[in-house]
Design a protein around this motif. Structure first.
Motif, short mmCIF file in Angstrom:
data_model
loop_
_atom_site.label_atom_id
_atom_site.label_comp_id
_atom_site.label_asym_id
_atom_site.label_seq_id
_atom_site.Cartn_x
_atom_site.Cartn_y
_atom_site.Cartn_z
N ASN A 174 0.83 -1.20 0.00
CA ASN A 174 0.00 0.00 0.00
C ASN A 174 0.87 1.26 0.00
OD1 ASN A 174 -2.23 -1.58 0.12
ND2 ASN A 174 -2.89 -0.97 2.17
N GLN B 230 -1.56 7.75 -1.21
CA GLN B 230 -2.32 7.66 -2.45
C GLN B 230 -3.61 6.87 -2.30
OE1 GLN B 230 -1.51 9.18 -5.32
NE2 GLN B 230 0.26 10.11 -4.31
N ASP B 231 -3.82 6.28 -1.11
CA ASP B 231 -4.97 5.39 -0.91
C ASP B 231 -5.02 4.35 -2.02
OD1 ASP B 231 -7.20 4.37 0.37
OD2 ASP B 231 -8.60 5.68 -0.71
N ALA B 232 -3.85 3.76 -2.31
CA ALA B 232 -3.72 2.81 -3.42
C ALA B 232 -2.68 1.77 -3.05
CB ALA B 232 -3.33 3.53 -4.71
N PHE C 11 0.13 6.78 -9.67
CA PHE C 11 -0.40 7.54 -8.55
C PHE C 11 -0.64 8.97 -8.99
CE2 PHE C 11 4.20 7.23 -8.27
CZ PHE C 11 4.61 8.56 -8.19
#
Length: 525
Positions: free
Chosen positions: A290, A294-296, A348
């Motif tokens: 994770n 970037q919440d990704a 991102f």
């Protein structure tokens, strides 16, 4: 007292204890009992897959062979399992970068298992070799893989129902340096889908299959961990649901690997540059990392690890009711003579609005160690394993809003990724820490992580600031640091079954003919 496997003089009880310890650490996962298949499942289901850009429809076909009837307590394993995902031409064009010429897929299908009012969940995982991306028409991805066994604990019909589905797509371009970003689809059955796959009669079959609750295909996945096809940190392989009562069907965990054809994977072979040792193992590792800012998550494709297994040491309890087992091993990442991972890409948003695609590698910056600590009463054994390695994240290429930018030859984090260290006095300095836990009842398959059989490894890292990132005099350090660096980045890696490459005759179920790992793990989030 410490006993090391291989010692020549031991008491009878000590020798038996040492053998038990060795069996636990070796984690030779036996195949579950396979019963004759009396029914063949072929189900076609509509699914809806969610993306930030909108929903995508998919047609999912599940096929498998199941027994018609088994005894109470007899393990059931679905065989010939195949999951097929068909994406329309429009979906393919919206999802997969036009530069991609092939795509590799992995699937994670949640199976709701029910018997009477007792329920459990299993995860059917599959993978496939790379296949061409069609220029026109739909894309059909067919995956196969090993699945966990399920054991009914009482008389009655035991139902298998398809639930949430995770699909991992790794597109590849003709030129590896331009590989598009990987994609993960989270999919749920359509509201009108009949998701029941089949019913197995257990024992006398006094219960009616109609009395067994099944997951409603029209319901959306709940916020509970059991509804997610990707699993939840802290849960064991194959059992995404919570703790069940004693009557619930039992699901045996297994490593997430392809069981039949070996998927495409990088070279992982001992050679003159990295010679075999007396206890040399090799394995593939793959997973996700994770990026909290970037919440990704970035997909880290399979990479090679070389391991030199240490001898287990057994320290019995004073009353010989059990004991503690310790093992220390060492290893390296290995990629064509370099101690690093394979390159991987991630997309991102810089400053929350501008898309950037980076190609990166993880460079090993110090020793890799594997330390296992187990406790056993000779009936039940649990083992905690910690893998420690200093890793520097290096960026090799960058595109910002589709425009290539030179980052220079030395664009990397200012130091190693840093994890919380449970024993900082013994293991000082910055390094990555991954933890795996394995459990085993005597005579049953091990669940979770074991050094030899592999399994899930999890951790959390702080990504340091970047330095050395230069585009013809333009300093890009702040861009990377602002977009990526920070704390609280969760990592989940899946280690595949190791190959005992040092064996005189390698196990054909674990090794290729040239002593490379046969099993390639499927990444999970």
């Amino acid at each position: 007292m410490h006993l090391t496997v291989g010692a020549t003089r031991q008491s009878t009880r000590g020798r038996n204890a040492t053998i038990a310890a060795f069996v636990v650490l070796a984690a030779m996962v036996p195949a579950g009992a396979v019963v004759a298949a009396d029914q063949t499942v072929h189900v076609t289901l509509p699914y809806t897959c969610s993306l930030p850009s909108g929903d995508v429809d998919a047609t999912v076909r599940v096929s498998a062979s199941l027994p018609d009837r088994v005894d109470v307590g007899q393990a059931i394993r679905a065989s010939d399992v195949e999951t097929s995902v068909e994406l329309s031409e429009t979906a393919v064009h919206n999802l997969i970068d036009k530069e991609a010429t092939t795509v590799t897929a992995g699937t994670r299908l949640t199976i709701d298992v029910a018997q009477g009012d007792s329920t459990a969940q299993a995860l059917w995982r599959g993978s496939a070799t790379a296949q061409p991306v069609p220029s026109t028409g739909p894309l059909t991805l067919r995956t196969t893989g090993d699945v966990p066994t399920v054991t009914g604990q009482e008389d009655g019909g035991l139902t298998f129902t398809a639930g949430a589905l995770g699909v991992d797509l790794a597109p590849a371009a003709a030129t590896p340096d331009t590989d598009p970003a990987s994609i993960t689809l989270d999919c749920t059955p359509g509201k009108d889908a009949t998701a029941l796959l089949g019913t197995v009669t257990v024992g006398a079959g006094t219960g009616s299959p109609d009395d067994s609750p099944t997951a409603s295909p029209s319901s959306s996945p709940s916020a509970s961990p059991s509804s997610s096809p990707s699993g939840t940190p802290g849960q064991e392989d194959g059992t995404p649901g919570g703790v069940q009562d004693k009557r619930a069907p039992k699901v045996a965990g297994r490593p997430s690997v392809q069981a039949d054809a070996r998927p495409a994977a990088p070279r992982c072979k001992y050679d003159a540059g990295y010679p075999l040792g007396p206890m040399s193992l090799n394995s593939y590792v793959a997973g996700y990392s994770n990026v909290r800012k970037q919440d990704a998550a970035a997909l880290i494709p399979p990479f090679c690890t070389m391991l030199e297994q240490g001898s287990p040491e057994f320290e019995p309890y004073p009353d010989w009711s059990g004991g503690v087992i310790r093992q220390h091993s060492t290893g390296d990442l290995y990629n064509n003579g370099r101690k690093e991972s394979m390159p991987f890409t991630a997309t991102f948003l810089t400053f929350r609005f501008m898309p950037a695609k980076a190609t990166m590698v993880l460079e090993q910056a110090g020793p890799l160690t594997v330390d296992s600590l187990g406790a056993t009463d000779f009936v039940f054994t649990s083992t905690d394993t910690y893998i420690r390695v200093p890793l520097v994240l290096r960026v090799t290429k960058l595109e910002v809003d589709g425009t290539p930018l030179n980052v220079g030859p030395a664009c990397r984090t200012s130091g190693s990724l840093k994890s919380p260290e449970p024993d900082s006095a013994k293991f000082p300095g910055d390094h990555l820490v991954l933890h795996g836990r394995g459990e085993q009842n005597s005579g049953e398959p091990a669940t979770g992580y074991q050094l030899l059989s592999g399994g899930p490894l999890t951790g959390e890292v702080t990504i340091p600031a970047f330095h050395g990132c230069d585009n013809a005099g333009e300093n890009l350090d702040r861009l990377f640091t602002a977009a990526v660096s920070g704390t609280g980045n969760y990592i989940k890696q899946m280690q595949g079954q190791t190959c005992f490459a040092a064996a005189e005759v390698p196990n054909p179920d674990e090794c290729t003919e040239d002593r490379q790992p046969l099993k390639v793990p499927v990444p999970e989030r």
